[in-house]
Structure formats: structure tokens, C-alpha cells
Design a protein around this motif. Sequence first.
Motif, PDB file in Angstrom:
ATOM      1  N   THR A 457      -7.429   9.927  -3.890  1.00  0.00           N
ATOM      2  CA  THR A 457      -7.766  11.086  -2.845  1.00  0.00           C
ATOM      3  C   THR A 457      -9.527  11.576  -3.888  1.00  0.00           C
ATOM      4  N   LEU A 458      -8.966  12.204  -5.397  1.00  0.00           N
ATOM      5  CA  LEU A 458      -9.957  13.276  -5.805  1.00  0.00           C
ATOM      6  C   LEU A 458     -10.981  12.529  -6.676  1.00  0.00           C
ATOM      7  N   ALA A 504      -9.228  12.128 -12.708  1.00  0.00           N
ATOM      8  CA  ALA A 504      -8.963  12.320 -11.200  1.00  0.00           C
ATOM      9  C   ALA A 504      -8.063  11.564 -10.990  1.00  0.00           C
ATOM     10  N   ILE A 545      -6.604  17.347 -14.467  1.00  0.00           N
ATOM     11  CA  ILE A 545      -5.875  18.761 -13.426  1.00  0.00           C
ATOM     12  C   ILE A 545      -4.135  18.638 -13.421  1.00  0.00           C
ATOM     13  N   VAL A 633      -9.203  20.465   0.103  1.00  0.00           N
ATOM     14  CA  VAL A 633     -10.185  19.165  -1.347  1.00  0.00           C
ATOM     15  C   VAL A 633     -11.454  20.177  -1.539  1.00  0.00           C
ATOM     16  N   VAL A 637     -12.343  20.870  -5.513  1.00  0.00           N
ATOM     17  CA  VAL A 637     -13.518  20.252  -6.101  1.00  0.00           C
ATOM     18  C   VAL A 637     -14.916  20.819  -6.671  1.00  0.00           C
TER      19      VAL A 637
END
Length: 734
Positions: A457-458, A504, A545, A633, A637
Motif C-alpha cells: 500500500t505505501l 516502504a 517506516i 495515507v 506520504v
Amino acid sequence: MSNSNVYSGVPEVWGGIECTINRVKDVFNDQLEHADFYQQQFIDPIINLGIQKVRFPVLWERHQPVADQPIDWSWTQNQLTKFEAAGVDVIAGLIHHGSGPSYTDLLDENFPFLLAQYAKKVAEQFPTLKYYTPVNEPLTTARFSGLYGFWYPHAKTDRQFLLMLLNQLKAVVLSMQEIRKINPAAVLVQTEDLGKTYSTKSLQYQARFENERRWLTYDLLCGKVDEKHKLWKYFKKWDIDAETVLFFKKNVCMPQIFGFNYYVTSERFLDDRTELYPKHRIGGNKRDRYADIEVARVRIEEETGIKVLLKEAWTRYRQPIVVTEVHLHCHREEQLRWFKYVYDAASELRQEGVDIKAITSWAILGSFGWDQLLTKPKGAYEPGAFDIRSGHPRPTALATYIREKNTAPKSEHLLTQQPGWWHRESRLLIRSSLPQALKEDTGHRPRPILIVGRRGTLGRAFARVCTSRAIPFVLVSRIECDISQPHLIEEAIEKYQPWAIVNAAGYVRVDDAEQDPEACFRDNSIAAYNLAAACQRHGLQLVTISSDLVFDGKKGTPYFESDSTGPLNVYGKSKEQSEEHVLLANPSALVIRTSAFFGPWDNYNFLHWVEQSLEANQEVPVANDVYISPTYVPDLVNAALDLLIDAERGIWHLANTGAITWADLAYRVAKKMQLNSVLIKAIPSSHLHLPAPRPLYTVLGSEKGSMMPTLENAFDRYFGEKQRHNALVAEGNS
């Protein structure tokens, strides 16, 4: 031009502090009070930028809010002494988008005389002050207060607009007369918005009028307005006494420096094709209805931009020019690009023989509430060269850029090589095709960010946001670059030549980690260490992260970056170890702790699971005793990229501000989507029988400054963006 070499070299870089004190009804909004400027020590970092001059407030409303009261000059004296000791000239602003203290206003006939009395006191107190802006942007202030009714005294007629403009300009003349009695060498730096209006053919009459009106501040001060002026009939139409206008012919007060403020919104396009635009963009005059759009948002045939406007100003007045406000409320790389855009234009015009002395980094400490035109108290904060959200001025990438411009003018930040959004196709409100699909770096662009985590996802979110922000990137998967293998990292660095790496990737299955600790520590700790060590060797920036699960939840109040960790589960321990190893191997690394993220671009998040389950008429068991900081998100970001560009390091907490339980978050989803909340089973976390123990409270705060909007704000945007994304996907598949 014959004098093309007279102004060789580059323009100076000045600074300015957003200092508006404006009035809305009976409420005064003080930018510096919002910034806690009167209690903090903000001057030294500004001086350290190497600027030659600074626009600084000595504001009437602040110093003399009550008529005839003794003035306490001590705070201002202290600030001015610091600038003087550093060799920085101060341009003193006496009123900035204000209407004066409560005992006067812009329609008060005594306003000019009262401001002049105050100006005299300033000059007496600070006799060495040379540069003055008695009234900032008088025409703009008159528009907002007299035509649109946004600011006090909230008028909405052309007559009141003109009276306010004339009152302010008379105040400038009288103030400079008083100041020059004390300091004959005093210099008037008159500021005004450098705007221009373009239009479709049928609206050219309106554009012509606005393009004459934009010069009124300077035309009046220069004594150019009489019966022969193109707008003389405009004054006459609205019953403005001729002697009131001719006062300026008899009392010429030409600025020694013409200060032009230029924003991306300064140039406007009037379009009678109203069907092409959203309803909220439609307005008009009493004759026609039309859309009033920023020129940057449309495609027109005429040449536009700051160079065009500065040339027009030079042709009209032939006097020294300074761009007195250069600011863009946007992400960090766009702020850099905007500053470069203006700086380059000023430099080129100097080479062409236009006497542009400097450009000014405005809102150097940021500003509050301009997203709502200062109509509400405080409002959203937007950083400038410094970000003051932590209570002290943190230099951003723009501060570094300005400092370098003052020492090495030809230096450039690598992200300024891409065009700003105002030059990209994506800026347009009306486009002939769909937005371009996500693209990775092709090898033809400048050095990219290497994003590790293609399937997650990231990783995908970083790629999407980098695309929208025109930040070159390469997105790789484990197959292309297994970061648990140091030699594969070296190969990727050699191949892509990144300037930064975003990690990520990692092990994210919290409960599975209890049975598979070896894989969890390999992916979260060992791999992150490998990246950190490689970045240290190659001089690359790194973002990795981490998680709120490094805490044990016993604190009961939001966790800050300096709080001790104490994870309860394997996943949290792997992240704790990752933080320690990364910062040991690479002290310059940026470690982002975040929490329970949700995004609109995929379905792997709690909000989607709740919505999907309720739509399927399934029960939703959720914990009612676990408090978290859900994190949107896109906000995560964007903030992480801003910090990366700022070259920040160490541990930062990034989460939308607010605390909520999983159960209450589920109830919010049900309410928003009008689903059956009875299906939500709010129970203690111990009843969920999860393999990995969870802390009961992992809400994240920050002692370094809150970089994220509120959870409420993010929650509302999530559903709108998700709907738009799904519609684009459906359209693309049709």
C-alpha cells in the motif's frame, strides 16, 4: 536595449514576515500572535539566511490599539536592534491589510491623519529607519474590504472601494511627509499585487477596466491621475470629489522602490462559457455572468507570467522594482520551483535592462488562514522558509535554497529541474483527455527517489504521489531488489543512481509475526539496516517506516518522539530494533512512526473492511478499548516527502491529529455510508483473542510539530477521494 549591461548580475534575496492584522466584524486577526512570534526568538534564523533586507511589522493596531495611549516599543526595539547589528535593513510596515485600530476604519476621513500621527511616532522612536511601507497593498485591501465585503468595514460598492483606496493612499502620502520631517532620506517601498486580467472576446471590456484599475495605487501616488486618466470617468461615476483625487496630483509621492507582489492567483481569466466550469466558479458583473479563473488553470494564447507583468510595470514607470512577495502554498518541491521561477525571471529581466533589485521570500515564517482569506480566526497554517509548528523555526528546503542563492546564485536543488504544477498539463480545469496513468522513471529524468515496496500500500502510494508532484522515482519489488541482500541494494543504487531511498517494504502481518519472528525481523530490521548502511556509504537520504506498536500503551496520553519504547509483540519489537539499527548505521536517516493507515487507492484497510462487511450484512467485531491515531495515507506520504526534501533526520511521528477507538471508527464509517451500525459489535480487545498482544493506547503526538490535518478532515476526504478513484478505475476499464 542600450542599457542591457547596467543591471548585470543577479537580484538580491530579501525576506518578509507575514504580519497581517486584519479585522472581521469586531475580531482582529493577528498573524504574529497566531505564530506566537511575540514570545519566541525567531530573528536569528532569519538573519542566518544571508538576506539583505527584511519586511518587518511595526504595526499600528499592535502598538496603539487604544487612542493616545503610551506606546511600549520595547519588543520592536529589541527586534530592530538585532537586524541592525547583523547589517540587515528593515522595511517597516505600519499597516498590513488592516483597517486601523478600533477607533478608526478605512472609510473614516480621519484615517489618513491618524496613521500619519502614528508614523511620526515611529520615526521619532526609530530615527535610523530608512525604508517604509506605510500601507501594504492598498488596492487589494480596498477590494477585499470595499468591493467583496470580506474584511472590515465589509462594504460592497465601487464608491466605498474607491473611498477606501484613496483614504489609504492619502495616509501613505501624509505618513511619508511626517517621516521625512525626521528622516529626509526615508525611502517609500510601495507594495501592490501585480495582477492582470485576460478574457474571452465578449468580456474584453471588463478585462480592460481591471487592467487599468490594477495600476491605481502607483498612478495616484505618482500624480498621474487627472481628467486625462482612463479611469477619471470611473471616479466621477461613483461621485468621488475631484479634489479628493487631485490631492495626489498636488502631493506627488512617487515610491523609490515599486514593490510588486506576485502569486499564482494574480493573473485571472474571465470566460463567458460558464457551462465549462463548476458552479462555484461562476460570478460576474451587473452586465454579464462569467467564470473568473486563475490563468494557470486554463490554456490561453496570450503570453502570461511574471516576466510579462514586470515588463509592463517597467515600461509604465521606469523605476526600481522589487518583487516584494514570493510565496506558494504547496508542497516543498513546488515552493522551490516557484521561487526559482520568479528568481530566474528577475535575473533574465535584469540582463535585459530592467532594474529589478531583489525578490523577497515572503511569509518566511509561514502564515495562517489564507486558505479562507483571513475571514476566520487563525485557520490552516502553511510553512514558508521556516516551519514554526514545533514552537521554533525549523528550516525547510526553501531556507537552504535561499541561503545558497545568497552565497552561490547558480546553485540549484535537483527537484527544481522539473516544471512547477502551474506549467504542467495536470493544472488545467478543462482537459481533452484523462489524466496520465502512473509512470515510473524512464531513465531520461534527473536522479530519482528509489521506492522499495512495489506491491504494498505505501510503496504504491509513494509512487502515485511522486507522480502527481512531478518527483522522479523508481518503484521496485523484492524480485528486483531484495533489501535483505546487501549486494542487491548495491546493484540497484548503481543502476538507478537515486538521491534518496524510501523503504516502504516490510513484514506487516502483526499476528502472523508471533509464529514467524525470523521472517519478521529479517524484513523489518535486518533489511532496514542494510538500506541504512548502504545510504550512509553512498551519501543518500533514507526514509523508513516504523509503527506506533513500538509503545506499550501505558502512558495514556499521546506518545512523542522522545518517549521510551516498550513493544508488547514481535512485530513491535522488530520495528523497535529497526529504528535502533537504522539510526546507528545512518544518523541522517528519517524514521517515520505512523499508525493504522487507511487510504483511498486500495482496499487493504480497516475502513474498507468495515464498509464491505456492513454492506454484506456481516457482523463487525471491533475493540472498544484500544485507542489509536488513524492515518490517512495521502497525508502521510505527502508529509514524509516534505520532510525528506527538507533533509530532516531522526524519528518523526506522522499521524492525523485525534484519538479514537477501533469501535468508534467503525461507527463513523457506518454513519457516513448510512449502513446498519447494529452489526458493529464493540467488545474489549481481550475478547477478540488475537495472537499478538496489543497496547491499549498508542495515539501519536509530536514534539517536532504536527504536520498532518485532523482525523475529522482526513476522514471526510477519504470517502470523496475513494469515490473519484473508483470512478476513474471503472472508466478506464470500460
